[in-house]
Design an enzyme around this catalytic site. Structure first.
Site, PDB file in Angstrom:
ATOM      1  N   TYR A  55      -1.426  -1.148  10.338  1.00 47.26           N
ATOM      2  CA  TYR A  55      -1.609  -1.273   8.887  1.00 47.26           C
ATOM      3  C   TYR A  55      -0.399  -0.691   8.162  1.00 47.26           C
ATOM      4  O   TYR A  55       0.195  -1.349   7.295  1.00 47.26           O
ATOM      5  CB  TYR A  55      -2.908  -0.556   8.452  1.00 47.26           C
ATOM      6  CG  TYR A  55      -3.195  -0.719   6.975  1.00 47.26           C
ATOM      7  CD1 TYR A  55      -3.759  -1.898   6.493  1.00 47.26           C
ATOM      8  CD2 TYR A  55      -2.875   0.281   6.061  1.00 47.26           C
ATOM      9  CE1 TYR A  55      -4.007  -2.065   5.134  1.00 47.26           C
ATOM     10  CE2 TYR A  55      -3.122   0.120   4.701  1.00 47.26           C
ATOM     11  CZ  TYR A  55      -3.689  -1.055   4.238  1.00 47.26           C
ATOM     12  OH  TYR A  55      -3.926  -1.222   2.892  1.00 47.26           O
ATOM     13  N   SER A  88       0.863  -1.190   0.000  1.00 48.43           N
ATOM     14  CA  SER A  88       0.000   0.000   0.000  1.00 48.43           C
ATOM     15  C   SER A  88       0.893   1.232   0.000  1.00 48.43           C
ATOM     16  O   SER A  88       2.006   1.203   0.529  1.00 48.43           O
ATOM     17  CB  SER A  88      -0.874   0.018   1.250  1.00 48.43           C
ATOM     18  OG  SER A  88      -1.405   1.301   1.460  1.00 48.43           O
TER      19      SER A  88
HETATM   20  N1  LIG Z   1      -8.504  -0.475  -1.842  1.00 52.15           N
HETATM   21  C1  LIG Z   1      -7.511   0.338  -1.613  1.00 52.15           C
HETATM   22  O1  LIG Z   1      -7.656   1.576  -1.762  1.00 52.15           O
HETATM   23  C2  LIG Z   1      -6.180  -0.193  -1.209  1.00 52.15           C
HETATM   24  C3  LIG Z   1      -5.138   0.729  -1.036  1.00 52.15           C
HETATM   25  C4  LIG Z   1      -3.891   0.269  -0.665  1.00 52.15           C
HETATM   26  C5  LIG Z   1      -3.675  -1.083  -0.504  1.00 52.15           C
HETATM   27  N2  LIG Z   1      -4.684  -1.968  -0.668  1.00 52.15           N
HETATM   28  C6  LIG Z   1      -4.373  -3.399  -0.464  1.00 52.15           C
HETATM   29  O2  LIG Z   1      -4.917  -4.158  -1.529  1.00 52.15           O
HETATM   30  C7  LIG Z   1      -5.236  -5.471  -1.064  1.00 52.15           C
HETATM   31  C8  LIG Z   1      -6.671  -5.805  -1.449  1.00 52.15           C
HETATM   32  O3  LIG Z   1      -7.522  -4.881  -0.782  1.00 52.15           O
HETATM   33  P1  LIG Z   1      -9.021  -4.540  -1.247  1.00 52.15           P
HETATM   34  O4  LIG Z   1      -9.143  -3.084  -1.258  1.00 52.15           O
HETATM   35  O5  LIG Z   1      -9.360  -5.334  -2.447  1.00 52.15           O
HETATM   36  O6  LIG Z   1      -9.814  -5.062   0.041  1.00 52.15           O
HETATM   37  P2  LIG Z   1     -11.123  -5.949   0.217  1.00 52.15           P
HETATM   38  O7  LIG Z   1     -12.105  -5.663  -0.848  1.00 52.15           O
HETATM   39  O8  LIG Z   1     -11.520  -5.755   1.646  1.00 52.15           O
HETATM   40  O9  LIG Z   1     -10.583  -7.443   0.011  1.00 52.15           O
HETATM   41  C9  LIG Z   1      -9.715  -8.034   0.940  1.00 52.15           C
HETATM   42  C10 LIG Z   1      -9.542  -9.495   0.572  1.00 52.15           C
HETATM   43  O10 LIG Z   1      -8.667 -10.102   1.549  1.00 52.15           O
HETATM   44  C11 LIG Z   1      -9.289 -11.285   2.043  1.00 52.15           C
HETATM   45  N3  LIG Z   1      -8.940 -11.538   3.439  1.00 52.15           N
HETATM   46  C12 LIG Z   1      -8.931 -10.641   4.458  1.00 52.15           C
HETATM   47  N4  LIG Z   1      -8.638 -11.265   5.610  1.00 52.15           N
HETATM   48  C13 LIG Z   1      -8.455 -12.586   5.302  1.00 52.15           C
HETATM   49  C14 LIG Z   1      -8.141 -13.736   6.062  1.00 52.15           C
HETATM   50  N5  LIG Z   1      -7.950 -13.677   7.384  1.00 52.15           N
HETATM   51  N6  LIG Z   1      -8.026 -14.922   5.423  1.00 52.15           N
HETATM   52  C15 LIG Z   1      -8.223 -15.000   4.081  1.00 52.15           C
HETATM   53  N7  LIG Z   1      -8.519 -13.954   3.308  1.00 52.15           N
HETATM   54  C16 LIG Z   1      -8.640 -12.747   3.911  1.00 52.15           C
HETATM   55  C17 LIG Z   1     -10.770 -11.011   1.916  1.00 52.15           C
HETATM   56  O11 LIG Z   1     -11.469 -12.226   1.929  1.00 52.15           O
HETATM   57  P3  LIG Z   1     -13.062 -12.310   2.327  1.00 52.15           P
HETATM   58  O12 LIG Z   1     -13.704 -11.082   1.755  1.00 52.15           O
HETATM   59  O13 LIG Z   1     -13.496 -13.563   1.650  1.00 52.15           O
HETATM   60  O14 LIG Z   1     -13.128 -12.365   3.803  1.00 52.15           O
HETATM   61  C18 LIG Z   1     -10.852 -10.270   0.600  1.00 52.15           C
HETATM   62  O15 LIG Z   1     -10.870 -11.163  -0.475  1.00 52.15           O
HETATM   63  C19 LIG Z   1      -4.986  -5.463   0.444  1.00 52.15           C
HETATM   64  O16 LIG Z   1      -3.723  -6.023   0.714  1.00 52.15           O
HETATM   65  C20 LIG Z   1      -5.000  -3.986   0.801  1.00 52.15           C
HETATM   66  O17 LIG Z   1      -4.247  -3.690   1.960  1.00 52.15           O
HETATM   67  C21 LIG Z   1      -5.939  -1.553  -1.007  1.00 52.15           C
END
Ligand SMILES: NC(=O)c1ccc[n+]([C@@H]2O[C@H](COP(=O)([O-])OP(=O)(O)OC[C@H]3O[C@@H](n4cnc5c(N)ncnc54)[C@H](OP(=O)(O)O)[C@@H]3O)[C@@H](O)[C@H]2O)c1
Length: 250
Positions: free
Chosen positions: A153, A140
């Site tokens: 985080y 991130s």
């Molecule tokens: N969106 C942003 O703006 C942003 C910015 C910077 C970085 N990121 C990074 O991008 C990545 C994806 O984020 P996102 O925005 O797509 O978030 P999201 O929509 O909340 O998706 C998170 C994913 O991680 C899985 N997950 C979380 N805890 C878990 C666990 N204990 N065991 C197995 N799976 C788990 C969730 O599975 P379930 O839903 O099935 O529980 C979901 O598929 C993350 O690493 C996040 O830190 C995102």
């Protein structure tokens, strides 16, 4: 991309689901891992409609031993060409709390750092033995900032950044590439919980297409949206005291 086996963690939502769709095509075998069966099946159906073979597994990757065992079994069954460790857990400290609850801090550290580091280490060895492979860690842009509202985080992502760099240096001679993805704000369920302004907010499928293209080109660091490349580079050269001063006022 043809005849490739691609593993994606966190494929049941947001960026992971979009990355699955971006890699879905005839000849691709997608190993889609997450927790929520229904959303995982939805992603798998979308990928199959695009011509890929999609195999799902739902489990909690905080059981790291189980996660590593699943990786070993999946890799033995179908050698993984590209592993994208994307699953992540967001979290900010509520304004009324002094500090993060220890259980929350542990969960964030385990999902965002411990699991991907253990998983990437396990696969790196297997890939090195084959003399090829690609590992991608999703960090991130927050890796660059000591965020008072999200200490664990930010720290988990900062750790992932250094891990990706160090592992990449180690694996180069074995034909294994390691990339770090540093997203800014991408429109997903995680970012929708953020109430503060989200500059340059990007659509998840659009971001995933850019990320997939850069992974295919073997990029070491992938920043999306591109505006954050400038923000990140600028932050890296700023005196740390200035970054701390700005963050203390956030
Ligand atoms: N969106 C942003 O703006 C942003 C910015 C910077 C970085 N990121 C990074 O991008 C990545 C994806 O984020 P996102 O925005 O797509 O978030 P999201 O929509 O909340 O998706 C998170 C994913 O991680 C899985 N997950 C979380 N805890 C878990 C666990 N204990 N065991 C197995 N799976 C788990 C969730 O599975 P379930 O839903 O099935 O529980 C979901 O598929 C993350 O690493 C996040 O830190 C995102």
């Amino acid at each position: 991309m043809a005849s490739k086996t691609v593993l994606i963690t966190g494929a049941s939502s947001g960026i992971g689901a979009a990355l699955a769709r971006a890699h879905a095509q005839a000849g691709a075998t997608l190993l889609l891992w997450g927790r929520d069966d229904q959303r995982l099946d939805q992603t798998a159906a979308q990928c199959r409609a695009l011509g890929a073979v999609a195999l799902t597994q739902s489990f909690d990757l905080r059981d790291v031993q189980d996660f590593v065992a699943r990786l070993a079994a999946a890799d033995a069954a179908t050698p993984i060409d590209l592993a994208i460790f994307n699953a992540g857990l967001g979290g900010t400290v509520a304004k009324e709390d002094f500090a993060e609850a220890p259980q929350t801090a542990q969960a964030i550290a385990e999902v965002n750092f411990v699991a991907p580091v253990a998983g990437a280490s396990a696969l790196a060895g297997a890939m090195a033995a084959r003399g090829r492979g690609q590992i991608v860690l999703v960090g991130s842009i927050s890796e660059s900032y000591p965020l008072p509202m999200a200490p664990t985080y930010a720290a988990s992502k900062a750790g992932l950044r250094l891990f990706a760099e160090a592992l990449g240096l180690r694996m180069k001679r074995f034909g294994v590439t390691v990339s770090l993805v540093s997203p800014g704000f991408i429109d997903t369920p995680m970012s929708r919980k953020v109430t503060e302004p989200k500059p340059f907010l990007m659509d998840a499928d659009k971001a995933a297409r850019v990320i997939a293209r850069k992974i295919a080109a073997g990029a070491r660091v992938i920043v999306v949206p591109w505006q954050f490349t400038v923000v990140r580079a600028f932050t890296d050269i700023l005196p740390r005291a200035l970054v701390r001063w700005v963050m203390s006022r956030a």
